[in-house]
Design an enzyme around this catalytic site. Structure first.
Site, short mmCIF file in Angstrom:
data_model
loop_
_atom_site.label_atom_id
_atom_site.label_comp_id
_atom_site.label_asym_id
_atom_site.label_seq_id
_atom_site.Cartn_x
_atom_site.Cartn_y
_atom_site.Cartn_z
N ASP A 225 31.51 69.36 67.96
CA ASP A 225 30.07 69.27 68.62
C ASP A 225 29.32 70.29 67.63
O ASP A 225 29.62 71.29 67.28
CB ASP A 225 30.10 69.86 69.94
CG ASP A 225 28.78 69.55 70.80
OD1 ASP A 225 28.86 68.45 71.48
OD2 ASP A 225 27.91 70.18 70.16
N ASN A 233 16.63 70.06 65.60
CA ASN A 233 15.62 68.95 65.96
C ASN A 233 14.15 69.52 66.29
O ASN A 233 13.20 68.95 65.53
CB ASN A 233 16.03 68.28 67.08
CG ASN A 233 16.85 67.10 66.91
OD1 ASN A 233 16.83 66.44 65.55
ND2 ASN A 233 17.83 66.37 67.86
N HIS A 238 13.39 65.24 63.78
CA HIS A 238 14.37 64.43 64.24
C HIS A 238 15.02 63.74 63.02
O HIS A 238 16.32 63.56 62.82
CB HIS A 238 13.99 63.20 65.00
CG HIS A 238 14.60 62.87 66.30
ND1 HIS A 238 15.70 61.79 66.18
CD2 HIS A 238 15.10 63.39 67.42
CE1 HIS A 238 16.06 61.60 67.26
NE2 HIS A 238 15.83 62.77 68.17
N ASP A 242 18.87 63.71 61.96
CA ASP A 242 19.68 62.56 61.52
C ASP A 242 20.32 62.76 60.41
O ASP A 242 21.49 62.45 60.18
CB ASP A 242 18.68 61.39 61.39
CG ASP A 242 18.32 60.68 62.81
OD1 ASP A 242 18.67 61.39 63.68
OD2 ASP A 242 17.55 59.75 62.82
N ASP A 258 44.01 57.66 55.95
CA ASP A 258 43.50 56.19 56.46
C ASP A 258 44.08 55.83 57.66
O ASP A 258 43.29 55.22 58.49
CB ASP A 258 44.18 55.29 55.52
CG ASP A 258 43.50 55.22 54.01
OD1 ASP A 258 42.44 55.84 53.83
OD2 ASP A 258 44.27 54.74 53.24
N GLU A 268 25.29 64.42 68.74
CA GLU A 268 26.05 65.10 67.73
C GLU A 268 27.24 65.63 68.07
O GLU A 268 27.79 66.52 67.76
CB GLU A 268 25.20 66.69 67.49
CG GLU A 268 24.19 67.11 68.64
CD GLU A 268 24.72 67.58 69.96
OE1 GLU A 268 25.42 66.80 70.72
OE2 GLU A 268 25.61 68.70 69.90
N ARG A 288 39.46 72.81 57.92
CA ARG A 288 38.78 72.33 56.88
C ARG A 288 37.58 71.82 56.84
O ARG A 288 36.61 71.79 56.41
CB ARG A 288 39.79 71.40 56.05
CG ARG A 288 40.94 72.05 55.17
CD ARG A 288 41.54 71.03 54.33
NE ARG A 288 42.92 71.65 53.93
CZ ARG A 288 43.96 70.89 53.97
NH1 ARG A 288 44.28 69.80 54.33
NH2 ARG A 288 44.98 71.72 53.50
#
Ligand SMILES: Nc1nc2c(ncn2[C@@H]2O[C@H](COP(=O)(O)OP(=O)(O)OP(=O)(O)O)[C@@H](O)[C@H]2O)c(=O)[nH]1
Length: 352
Positions: A225, A233, A238, A242, A258, A268, A288
């Site tokens: 988060d 924002n 905004h 984004d 994968d 977010e 990382r």
């Protein structure tokens, strides 16, 4: 931050199960009604007793298929059986002594029905098989029974009609399948980041959990988060918000294998699922990702590049985590702790 998750249904499930069940059930009922009418006409009016009997048998078989489909759901064998019944009725009508040559136009119906009910691969096989039987039957009748009035041109006509009907069915089925896949993909993808969305994650998670249980390996769930995203924002707008979300998604997915999955499940908020790793490795990957996001430099119209941080809550599979919501609840608690302890950090929690 805890959310409630409901059972997931994929587009394939909707199209191939509920839709097909209804079509097969209603189609079989409708077919049996037609055959009842034909059978009664042949028995009482035209007095074609053999045709009437074949139609009556077909009617009973189609009713049985409707009953089975209604009780148990889609079954390719039942569909193939139904198609053979319909083909036999069409064939016997067209080749009998009493029906005019025009009866053979119904042959062209079979490929459409086969493809529609069985899909491209099986539909092609079944329609090729039935078409071959029809053409062979017609050739035999033209050679052996000239008195029936079928000519060589009927063979060419039927072969051409069946061939066109098969080609059209292939084109239609390919188009339909690609539309289904496109819709299915869109339903599982987040449009801003192209990562999985919540629905896509749920589908993948169930598969990964099953695999990890089979292999007796742990599964790790990370909730990421962004910190103080509302401020970004508010201060930069905004659009920049984004861009931050997209850059975060790109940075996070770089560190996944994968087999791992990452999804954007809210504004977010991201969830990553890691398989085949130890606790140490999972935390190393989380670190990382945290560092990569911390090192992002996002260009803004004026001033120095914008920097962001992320808090990460991590949990792993245990005996009492059977559902996504069980994992999510614990990882969410870990995330809450990470936020409360100053943000830009990782907290690992195995259980409550
Ligand atoms: N740019 C952008 N903002 C979004 C999107 N979805 C949600 N948001 C915003 O994300 C912000 C989330 O704010 P909060 O939930 O208060 O969290 P926060 O400010 O990151 O605070 P902490 O999580 O406690 O660090 C809100 O301002 C939402 O309007 C989106 O798709 N794009």
């Amino acid at each position: 931050m805890t959310k409630k998750y409901t059972e997931v249904t994929t587009v394939e499930d909707i199209v191939y199960t509920a839709g097909y069940r209804r079509i097969i059930f209603k189609g079989s009922l409708l077919g049996s009604m037609f055959l009842t009418v034909f059978s009664l006409i042949d028995f009482f009016y035209t007095e074609l007793y053999l045709d009437a009997t074949i139609e009556a048998i077909g009617c009973v078989i189609l009713l049985s298929i409707a009953y089975v489909e209604n009780k148990r759901g889609v079954n390719s064998l039942a569909v193939i059986f139904g198609l053979i019944v319909i083909s036999t009725v069409i064939g016997s009508g067209a080749f009998s002594n009493h029906v005019e040559e025009s009866g053979i136009v119904w042959f062209a119906l079979i490929p459409f029905l086969s493809f529609f009910l069985l899909g491209e691969k099986l539909g092609l096989r079944v329609s090729l098989l039935i078409s071959t039987v029809y053409i062979a039957g017609l050739i035999n009748i033209v050679i052996q029974y000239p008195e029936k009035g079928f000519t060589t041109s009927a063979i060419f006509g039927v072969t051409g009609a069946l061939f066109c009907s098969i080609l059209l069915s292939i084109a239609y089925e390919k188009n339909r399948t690609s539309m289904i896949h496109l819709l299915s993909k869109q339903a599982k993808t987040d449009s801003l980041t192209s990562l999985l969305n919540r629905r896509g994650l749920m589908i993948s998670f169930e598969k990964l959990l099953l695999l990890s249980q089979q292999d007796k390996k742990d599964l790790y769930l990370l909730i990421l988060d962004l910190d103080n995203f509302k401020l970004i924002n508010d201060n930069f707008g905004h659009d920049i918000g984004d861009i931050v979300i997209k850059e975060t998604a790109n940075a996070a997915k770089t560190y996944l294998k994968d087999i791992d999955r990452i999804a954007r499940i809210g504004g977010e908020e991201f969830v990553a699922v890691l398989s085949n790793v130890s606790s140490e490795e999972a935390l190393k990957i989380a670190e990382r990702i945290r560092r990569a996001i911390e090192n992002l430099e996002i260009e803004v119209p004026s001033g120095p590049p914008l920097q962001v941080t992320v808090s990460i809550g991590v949990t792993k599979s245990t005996e009492n985590k059977k559902l996504f919501s069980d994992f999510f609840k614990i990882a969410d608690k870990a995330l809450y702790e990470a936020k409360n302890n100053g943000r830009n950090r990782i907290v690992f929690k195995e259980d409550n």
